[in-house]
Structure formats: C-alpha cells, structure tokens
Enzyme design. Sequence first.
Site, PDB file in Angstrom:
ATOM      1  N   HIS A 158      50.304  36.031  63.489  1.00 22.99           N
ATOM      2  CA  HIS A 158      50.783  37.136  62.627  1.00 22.99           C
ATOM      3  C   HIS A 158      51.825  38.154  63.209  1.00 22.99           C
ATOM      4  O   HIS A 158      51.490  39.062  63.948  1.00 22.99           O
ATOM      5  CB  HIS A 158      49.481  37.996  62.456  1.00 22.99           C
TER       6      HIS A 158
ATOM      7  N   TYR B  59      44.183  43.082  57.698  1.00 18.66           N
ATOM      8  CA  TYR B  59      43.790  43.719  56.322  1.00 18.66           C
ATOM      9  C   TYR B  59      42.337  44.446  56.173  1.00 18.66           C
ATOM     10  O   TYR B  59      41.211  44.037  56.220  1.00 18.66           O
ATOM     11  CB  TYR B  59      43.624  42.385  55.438  1.00 18.66           C
TER      12      TYR B  59
END
Length: 356
Positions: A142, A56
């Site tokens: 992830h 992010y």
Amino acid sequence: MRVTTLGATGVRITELSFGAAGIGNLFRPVTDEAAHATVEAAWDAGVRTFDTAPHYGLGLSERRLGAALRERDRDTYTVSTKVGRLLEPNPAGGRGDDLAHGFAVPAAHRRVWDFSSDGVLRSLEASLDRLGLDRVDIALLHDPDHHAEQALREAYPALERLRGEGVVKAIGIGVNQCALPARFLRETDIDVVLLAGRYTLLEQEGLAEVLPEAAARGRSVIVGGVFNSGLLTDPKPGATYDYAPAPRRVLDRALRMKTVTERHGVPLRAAALRFPLGHPAVASVLSGARCAEEVRDTVDQLRRTVPAEVWDGLRAEGLLPPHVPVPATAPVEEADRSKEESRRRGGDDGHGGEHN
C-alpha cells in the site's frame, strides 16, 4: 455481474469491486448500521470483490467489512487488504481525531510505515484479526512510494513466500502513481496492480507503461478512483480532483465531457465507470460507497449502455485521444444476452468480440 479471473491466479473478481474506505468513516462518520447496509447492498447487486486496508479508519473499515461478510460462505467472495502501515496504540492516548489523514475516527492508534518482512506478517495477522476471517485472497503493498527499495527487497519477497505457501492467492501493489507499479511489473512476479486515479476518462497516464506491461505479462489491473475523487460525478465549481479543489482547466475539461455524454442521454459518471473496462488488462473498476443508495446508483450507472457515439463525440471534441481503447457499446451482460438469443434463433449477432 460479470466475473473474471485475476491474471493466472484463479482468483475470481467481479467487474465492479467494492472499496471499503467509505465505511471506515472517510471524511465523515458512518454508523455501524449504515456500513452494514452498504455492504449488503453491494452483495445484493452481485458484487463479490471487496477491498479494504488498515489505513482506512485506523482499522474500522476492516472490522466493519468483516462483520458484514463473515457469516457468508467464504468461498463465494474475494477480499483484498493491504500491507505497509502498521497500527500501533497512540502514545497521546487517543485524544483528538484522525481527520488529518481523512478519517472521522478517534486517533486511538497511529500508523507506522513498515515494509519489512516482519512488518508484512504482522500486518496481515492484525488484518485477519480485525476482519474476523480465516484468510484474505489478495495482499497489496500500500503506497510504498517513499519506501520503494525496502518494499522490493523485503516486503515483496515476503508476499511471494506467502503466496507460495497458499496463505494468500494473489499479491500486488496499490498506488496512485504509475512509475512504481510499472517497475514492479517488470522486476517482480506480482499478479495485480490497483491503480487509483491514473486511468480514467479524464486522464490516461496509466496507458503509457502500466497497462501495456500488465497486458504483455498476463497480469491484471484494478482501476480505482474512476471519478478522480469526485470531479467526474458532478463537475462544478468547488468539485475536487485528486482530493483538492479542481484547477479551472481540469474543471472545464470535465464540464465539456459532461456536455458530450449528456447529449447522448448518458450521465458523465456512467461513462466514467465503464471507460476503464475498455482496456484488456483491466479486470475490475473499484468504487467506494458509504451508504446503500450510493451502491445502487453505482451499479445502475455501470449497467447503462454507453453508445459508441459517446466515445466518438469525446474524440471529436479532443477530449479523448484517438488511440485510447473504449468499451464495447453495450455492457457485457447485455451483449451476452443478445448473443445467446441470436444463437437460439440460429443466427449471428455480428459482434466480433467482447472487451476484457
């Protein structure tokens, strides 16, 4: 805000988790001040569970989240971050931006997929440095969609060792598909699945395998993407679904849902937020925000009472399958207050139990 325990880990999470992708400049820039105010608003509303990732904003989300939290008592909140993408200096020297990956930040680094044991250790060490915290509570694999075998053979055992050593308290996987987390639930000892977009008011693919597997094994699910990337907040032409323009049939379905919920005085986004909490395996819904106003609106919507007539109406219109579990009529906090008042009067409120 209601707090539950993540599986058998002892990790406490709030029913609403804060997703920190937005403060990592998802799609558009956010100032440091706005990012700090966003986290503060979540804290003031009772949120104590915060999710971030190196992905992010090329680490910006972790840096901003850590800056907003690190002066608080570390035992009063829960942080999760993710492994699988290492950040390395960009050989191009940081020219350009990262909007191709969805983040309005300079491309000073590049992501390198790495689900090796060493990659897990390096990723967590770098995350702790960016966060400025002494630990993270939850570590998630992830998006290992195209690296499943390495994630199972190398990354997962590394996380399991770290959990055994007490470095992290809980481990799991964060994905937006169902086949892989169902496999991890069957073949490993993960504690949690962060499932994005696959158990929402609009679609319940997660109900086929992931949620039943989690419930049967005493594991927990955190549901992200409850608005299906925006469609369930305000369905209209041009709205996005899974980060692309919504197909007409999907948009029409969302518009019909909006008609039903608003007929009973409930905004569609309020029903969308509360819906996943009707399943016993779901411990929390995760929602992102990039400003304090968005946080406050999300909390207000989650606290709304969604009457049974809403779910009944959706089922009657063929918009919600009859076998899908739905939440209790009132938010748990309201139900708890009603029960307490009833006990004080020496009576019984007649409710048979609570969701989750």
